[in-house]
Structures are given as C-alpha cells and as structure tokens.
Design an enzyme around this catalytic site. Structure first.
Site, PDB file in Angstrom:
ATOM      1  N   ARG A  69      43.754  42.609  48.671  1.00 48.65           N
ATOM      2  CA  ARG A  69      45.125  42.649  49.181  1.00 48.65           C
ATOM      3  C   ARG A  69      45.734  44.038  49.161  1.00 48.65           C
ATOM      4  O   ARG A  69      46.688  44.311  49.885  1.00 48.65           O
ATOM      5  CB  ARG A  69      45.974  41.600  48.478  1.00 48.65           C
ATOM      6  N   GLU A 106      40.089  38.537  31.645  1.00 46.40           N
ATOM      7  CA  GLU A 106      40.251  37.482  30.647  1.00 46.40           C
ATOM      8  C   GLU A 106      39.129  36.444  30.729  1.00 46.40           C
ATOM      9  O   GLU A 106      38.879  35.710  29.790  1.00 46.40           O
ATOM     10  CB  GLU A 106      41.628  36.817  30.752  1.00 46.40           C
TER      11      GLU A 106
END
Length: 182
Positions: A69, A106
């Site tokens: 993006r 994560e």
C-alpha cells in the site's frame, strides 16, 4: 506529529472513507481498509495533498514506499515533490541485485528488499506506508535506507493504531500520520 491534531478539515473526510473490517484477516483484528478511501477521488486527493504540503520544499530526494500500500501513496507524493520513488519489496520480487533487511513480526519474521544503487549515500528519504501498527515494518525500512547511507527525514502513514505503540519503536524518528484509529 499528526495532521488530525492540526484540525485540518480534510482529515474528517479522509477518516470517514476508511472502512474498518472486523475479524479480518483473522479473529480479533480490526482491519483498516484504505480501498474505500481510493474510491473517493476527493478524499484520495486530500490524502496526497496533505502529505505533499508537508514535504514540498524539504529537500527530500527519495520517497521509499513499503509494499504494497506504500506503492499507492508514495509515487504521487514523489512526483509532486520532485523526488524519485523506490519500492521496498518482499523477497524475490525485484529482478536485480538487492539489499535485504529482516525483521520480526508478532507472528513470525519478514523481510524487505530494495535494489542496490536505488538509494545513494546522502539521499534524504521519506518512508511511506498506509498504516503503522507495531512499527516493525517501518523500522526495517529505515534500517535498510540508513545502511546505504540515506538520511531518513520522516515516516509518513495515513493511519496510526496508537494502542499498538508502534511510534515508540521508531526511537524518536519523526512520524507523521493523518488519522488515528483505536
């Protein structure tokens, strides 16, 4: 620094065009979908204009956009401020010799790459992405650029998820965002 704190009237229009999709791509995630922003030409233009107004005249020589993006917002900003655009891509997407930066997410590891020679020592860089969450990707992008001798002037994102504290991971590097989402 954040545009939403400046109370620019365009910010409200931008924020209302970002769709929040619950439980995507997995349960518990509130996905910030910028495709609905892109469907509104005025909101998309306002988004680009706010960044251009901030960076015009700052002697930025390279805009580095993070896949994917960052490729939407980076090129029009680069063109408007007279800078080159450099894509920072996932592995095995660039055909030439690359330099890589691995980083921890994560849920695992990832990597950003750019072409060797695309950024030169002394370049003044702006890093662009749609969103900052934990800050891992922006940190990797800054490390990649700084390893080749560029000075990262600032990172620019449309959206910040402040609850995830990504700004803190940037070690004081300036971050400019248009909207916060909680």
């Amino acid at each position: 620094m954040s545009a939403y704190k400046d109370k620019d009237p365009r910010i409200h229009g931008i924020k209302t065009k970002i769709r929040v999709v619950p439980n995507f791509p997995k349960p518990g995630i509130m996905f910030q979908d910028i495709t609905t922003l892109l469907l509104d030409p005025q909101a998309f233009r306002d988004t680009i204009d706010l960044f251009v107004e901030r960076y015009k005249g700052k002697n930025i020589s390279v805009v580095a956009g993070i896949e994917a993006r960052g490729f939407i917002f980076g090129p029009p900003i680069a063109l408007a401020i007279g800078a080159k655009f450099v894509p920072l891509r996932k592995p095995k997407k660039l055909p030439g010799e690359v330099i890589s930066e691995e980083y921890v997410l994560e849920y695992g590891r990832d990597c950003l790459q750019m072409h060797v020679g695309a950024v030169e020592p002394g370049d003044r860089a702006l890093v662009v992405d749609d969103l900052i969450a934990t800050g891992g990707t922006l940190c990797a992008a800054m490390n990649l650029l700084e390893r080749v001798g560029a000075q990262v002037v600032e990172c620019a994102c449309v959206i910040e998820l402040p609850d995830l504290k990504g700004r803190e991971r940037l070690h004081g590097k300036p971050l400019y965002v248009l909207v916060e989402s909680h």
